[in-house]
Write a protein that holds these residues in place. Structure first.
Motif, PDB file in Angstrom:
ATOM      1  N   SER A 139     -74.104  23.306 -11.015  1.00  0.00           N
ATOM      2  CA  SER A 139     -74.236  23.576 -12.042  1.00  0.00           C
ATOM      3  C   SER A 139     -74.378  24.986 -11.892  1.00  0.00           C
ATOM      4  CB  SER A 139     -75.685  23.396 -13.461  1.00  0.00           C
ATOM      5  OG  SER A 139     -76.676  23.948 -12.611  1.00  0.00           O
ATOM      6  N   LEU A 140     -74.053  25.922 -13.653  1.00  0.00           N
ATOM      7  CA  LEU A 140     -74.106  27.236 -13.344  1.00  0.00           C
ATOM      8  C   LEU A 140     -75.253  28.028 -14.480  1.00  0.00           C
ATOM      9  CD1 LEU A 140     -70.082  28.092 -12.963  1.00  0.00           C
ATOM     10  CD2 LEU A 140     -71.442  28.105 -10.455  1.00  0.00           C
ATOM     11  N   LEU A 141     -75.512  29.369 -14.408  1.00  0.00           N
ATOM     12  CA  LEU A 141     -75.938  29.702 -15.062  1.00  0.00           C
ATOM     13  C   LEU A 141     -74.949  31.081 -15.504  1.00  0.00           C
ATOM     14  CD1 LEU A 141     -78.930  29.802 -16.308  1.00  0.00           C
ATOM     15  CD2 LEU A 141     -79.531  31.457 -15.265  1.00  0.00           C
ATOM     16  N   GLU A 171     -63.271  21.542 -16.517  1.00  0.00           N
ATOM     17  CA  GLU A 171     -65.036  21.397 -14.968  1.00  0.00           C
ATOM     18  C   GLU A 171     -65.935  21.588 -15.795  1.00  0.00           C
ATOM     19  OE1 GLU A 171     -60.824  21.923 -13.492  1.00  0.00           O
ATOM     20  OE2 GLU A 171     -61.984  23.503 -14.427  1.00  0.00           O
ATOM     21  N   VAL A 172     -66.086  22.164 -17.215  1.00  0.00           N
ATOM     22  CA  VAL A 172     -67.288  21.845 -17.749  1.00  0.00           C
ATOM     23  C   VAL A 172     -67.581  19.993 -18.504  1.00  0.00           C
ATOM     24  CG1 VAL A 172     -68.642  23.082 -19.291  1.00  0.00           C
ATOM     25  CG2 VAL A 172     -67.485  24.907 -17.737  1.00  0.00           C
ATOM     26  N   ALA A 173     -68.945  20.026 -18.187  1.00  0.00           N
ATOM     27  CA  ALA A 173     -69.110  18.919 -18.807  1.00  0.00           C
ATOM     28  C   ALA A 173     -70.163  19.292 -20.197  1.00  0.00           C
ATOM     29  CB  ALA A 173     -70.218  18.414 -17.942  1.00  0.00           C
ATOM     30  N   SER A 174     -71.123  20.515 -20.146  1.00  0.00           N
ATOM     31  CA  SER A 174     -71.185  21.029 -21.165  1.00  0.00           C
ATOM     32  C   SER A 174     -71.941  22.483 -21.342  1.00  0.00           C
ATOM     33  CB  SER A 174     -72.843  20.315 -21.839  1.00  0.00           C
ATOM     34  OG  SER A 174     -73.903  20.311 -20.802  1.00  0.00           O
ATOM     35  N   THR A 196     -76.518  31.027 -20.377  1.00  0.00           N
ATOM     36  CA  THR A 196     -75.820  29.845 -20.313  1.00  0.00           C
ATOM     37  C   THR A 196     -75.963  28.978 -19.032  1.00  0.00           C
ATOM     38  OG1 THR A 196     -74.269  31.421 -22.198  1.00  0.00           O
ATOM     39  CG2 THR A 196     -74.216  28.945 -21.797  1.00  0.00           C
ATOM     40  N   THR A 197     -76.745  27.839 -19.752  1.00  0.00           N
ATOM     41  CA  THR A 197     -76.299  26.943 -18.719  1.00  0.00           C
ATOM     42  C   THR A 197     -75.735  26.314 -19.053  1.00  0.00           C
ATOM     43  OG1 THR A 197     -78.792  27.202 -18.481  1.00  0.00           O
ATOM     44  CG2 THR A 197     -77.668  24.846 -17.927  1.00  0.00           C
ATOM     45  N   ILE A 198     -74.794  26.029 -17.841  1.00  0.00           N
ATOM     46  CA  ILE A 198     -73.417  25.404 -17.305  1.00  0.00           C
ATOM     47  C   ILE A 198     -73.809  23.958 -16.222  1.00  0.00           C
ATOM     48  CG2 ILE A 198     -70.849  25.302 -17.425  1.00  0.00           C
ATOM     49  CD1 ILE A 198     -70.715  28.628 -17.519  1.00  0.00           C
ATOM     50  N   MET A 199     -73.693  23.337 -17.067  1.00  0.00           N
ATOM     51  CA  MET A 199     -73.413  22.163 -16.069  1.00  0.00           C
ATOM     52  C   MET A 199     -72.150  20.880 -16.551  1.00  0.00           C
ATOM     53  SD  MET A 199     -76.554  21.587 -16.092  1.00  0.00           S
ATOM     54  CE  MET A 199     -76.897  19.919 -15.286  1.00  0.00           C
ATOM     55  N   LEU A 200     -71.810  21.154 -14.946  1.00  0.00           N
ATOM     56  CA  LEU A 200     -70.302  20.842 -14.341  1.00  0.00           C
ATOM     57  C   LEU A 200     -70.449  19.114 -14.317  1.00  0.00           C
ATOM     58  CD1 LEU A 200     -69.925  23.706 -11.795  1.00  0.00           C
ATOM     59  CD2 LEU A 200     -69.082  23.616 -14.457  1.00  0.00           C
TER      60      LEU A 200
END
Length: 629
Positions: A139-141, A171-174, A196-200
């Motif tokens: 994931s990314l922040l 590639e981004v799930a949410s 923003t929390t990015i779930m991959l």
């Protein structure tokens, strides 16, 4: 056992994040060695009486050992015959690996770059340095930096827009943004700080050729359309650890200390321009301590005195109208709700209406607030941060495409050359780099001390400083294989890599001790056999030929256990290199020095150690045929 435990002492001295990560490894290794030693001197002999039975066969009858001895015997014969060549090759390999690991002298490279830049770029500059390999969290922040004057409405609009842009990426799930802060003094997040929390998605569902670095670059390009908006990508856990440990939500933070907030802000902008020009810098943003809009109401004391009012009377009206004041409490069952009174939002934003706010000067007499005070909008600090009693601003930056250590070195050099600090200003470096410096200082002090202690122990064991130095020599030569494998795999120097070298360090010394013990026993057995053959109890000496034969016999006995040690160690660690599970980003750099070092240690112990042993003992023994070379 004692040497291996001593070799792990530097790991116990690590503190902070690296200490919490590697202390369990050191304790496990220590307890395992203690338990193995106790079993080796108690249970193993008992089991041998039951399980180890004849007939016993010589090693030459085993097909594996026949093949190994067929390779080892001629190589050992050649090494003992051409000793200077063997030692020269070993020293050359060690020198090459040192240059490969640490690079040529920077002064030499800088002078060469002015004469021939292409040649200077091809020469070794050494491995990069970093604190710890980044764990892949999946994931990314995203934490952008907005202007302090950004309104709440605009921040909400930007957050909704960026969430929509992120979700459109395949590639981004949410993507879920968060605005605001918890009701606690430990979370002083302003309105303009959003995350923003990015779930991959799993990497198997990514576009062909897409990597995490390319994904971040694509998102950064899409999200740089807002004026004054600086994107910044990290990972959620990584970001939290950085903010809790250093207060900087980036890999590097350049802190500027001083006494004038306006001057510090201007200096931060200068540093930002320089850091942004360094190759590899991303997400460069200064802390914006200025630019927050304020409503300033200054009471005219003389005018207030003419109406018989003091400053507290005027400001009480301001506090009630703007900030609100609890007038009463309403009761709803068992609940108590305070009722506050203040102006409506539109009235609070209109300076003319604020100026018309009536201030009581008697029972039925009022005077407008505008006649008692000046009301104006000003720009002031959004926050006033201090550290060690001094005002502080910072410039934060992340690094991509290069190691953190060389990036910080280049930033330091450029700041010293291009930034002129005002009197009273100082600069410090923080962020993840702060952890790297702490770990490096600890290891630089502890490692030499442990090597010195081990050298003293070996000297007392062998009763000879030369023999102890001979064993210690196994360490640098064993490291050559680790350096070569680290270079092949492209790992930078980090705490994980140094922990791997520390683990290799103890094993290399231990195997060197065992080889020297085997060689000494072979020489003693040869001397005892010669005394028996001569029927003399007086001191006898071995000839050159007898000494070489004894060394060969001792080395041959050490071949099987050394090969077994290396084979079992490599067999246990090699699967890490094709594993894809969580944590391999740290385990692979840790295992690389051990695997490569065990291979080079095998060659050194079996070939170079007998050569050095023969060279040392030839100086002690006199031989009739000493002229034979």
């Amino acid at each position: 056992m004692g040497i291996i435990i001593l070799a792990f002492v530097p790991i116990f001295t690590l503190t902070g994040q690296e200490g919490k990560l590697f202390h369990p490894l050191a304790w496990t290794k220590t307890f395992a060695m203690v338990g193995a030693t106790l079993l080796a001197v108690t249970l193993v002999p008992v089991l041998c009486t039951y399980l180890v039975r004849g007939p016993f066969h010589a090693e030459e009858r085993n097909w594996v050992m026949r093949g190994l001895l067929a390779l080892y015997d001629p190589v050992l014969d050649w090494a003992l015959r051409w000793r200077k060549t063997v030692l020269g090759l070993a020293v050359a390999l060690l020198a090459f690996c040192l240059i490969l690991a640490f690079g040529l002298p920077s002064r030499f490279l800088s002078q060469l770059s002015t004469l021939n830049p292409q040649l200077a770029a091809k020469l070794p500059h050494g491995f990069g340095t970093e604190f710890m390999p980044t764990l892949e969290e999946g994931s990314l922040l995203f934490m952008p930096v907005l202007l302090p004057s950004t309104s709440l409405t605009e921040v909400k609009r930007i957050m909704a827009w960026q969430d929509r842009v992120m979700r459109e990426t395949p590639e981004v799930a949410s993507a879920a943004g968060k605005l605001g802060r918890f009701d606690t003094a430990t979370d002083p997040a302003p309105v303009e700080m959003i995350e923003t929390t990015i779930m991959l998605k799993p990497t198997s569902e990514w576009r062909p050729g897409m990597t995490k670095e390319k994904l971040i670059a694509e998102l950064t390009e899409k999200l740089t359309q807002v004026p004054g908006y600086v994107p910044g990508f990290l990972q959620p856990i990584e970001n939290r650890i950085l903010m809790l440990s250093t207060g900087i939500r980036a890999q590097l933070g350049v802190k500027i200390f001083g006494d004038d907030l306006d001057a510090l802000q201007q200096k931060a902008f200068e540093v930002e321009q320089i850091v942004a020009q360094v190759p590899g810098a991303t997400g460069v943003a200064p802390s914006r301590v200025q630019g927050k809009p304020y409503l300033e109401i200054n009471v005219d004391r003389a005018a207030a005195a003419r109406y018989g009012l003091n400053v507290a009377d005027v400001l009480m009206v301001v506090e009630t109208g703007l900030g609100g004041k609890t007038a009463t409490t309403t009761i709803q069952g068992r609940e108590r709700w305070p009722v506050q009174v203040r102006f409506d939002y539109t009235d609070r934003e209109d300076l003319d209406r604020l100026g018309a706010l009536p201030v009581a000067i008697g029972e039925d007499r009022y005077v407008p607030l505008g006649q008692l005070a000046t009301i104006q909008r000003v720009v002031g600090p959004s926050e006033i941060a201090s550290e060690n009693g001094r005002l502080r601003v910072f410039v934060q930056a992340n690094v991509t495409g290069r190691d953190l250590g060389s990036f910080v070195d280049e930033v330091k050099a450029r700041l010293e050359r291009e930034v002129r600090l005002d009197p009273g200003m100082t600069v410090e470096f923080s962020g993840q780099y702060e952890n790297q410096i702490r770990a490096r200082k600890t290891l630089q002090f502890i490692l030499p001390a442990v090597i010195l202690i081990i050298f003293v122990v070996l000297t007392l064991t062998f009763r000879s400083a030369a023999e102890a130095a001979h064993v210690i020599l196994a360490v640098p030569f064993a490291l050559t294989g680790g350096v070569l494998l680290q270079w092949i795999l492209g790992f930078n120097f980090s705490v994980a890599v140094w922990v791997g070298y520390i683990a290799l360090f103890g094993t290399a010394i231990q195997t060197g001790v065992v080889m020297v013990v085997y060689l000494n026993e072979a020489v003693e057995n040869a001397l005892a056999a010669k005394r028996t053959a001569q029927g003399s109890s007086e001191n006898v000496t071995l000839t050159h030929t007898e000494l070489i034969d004894a060394i060969k016999a001792g080395a041959r006995l050490r071949l099987r256990p050394k090969v077994m040690t290396v084979a079992t160690t490599i067999a246990g660690l090699v699967p890490i290199f094709w594993s894809t599970r969580t944590g391999v980003e740290i385990m692979q750099p840790l295992a690389a020095p051990v695997v490569g070092g065990m291979l080079s240690s095998l060659l050194h112990i079996l070939i170079v150690t007998p050569v050095i042993f023969a060279w040392l003992h030839e100086r002690k023994l006199s031989a009739p045929d000493s002229a034979v070379s």
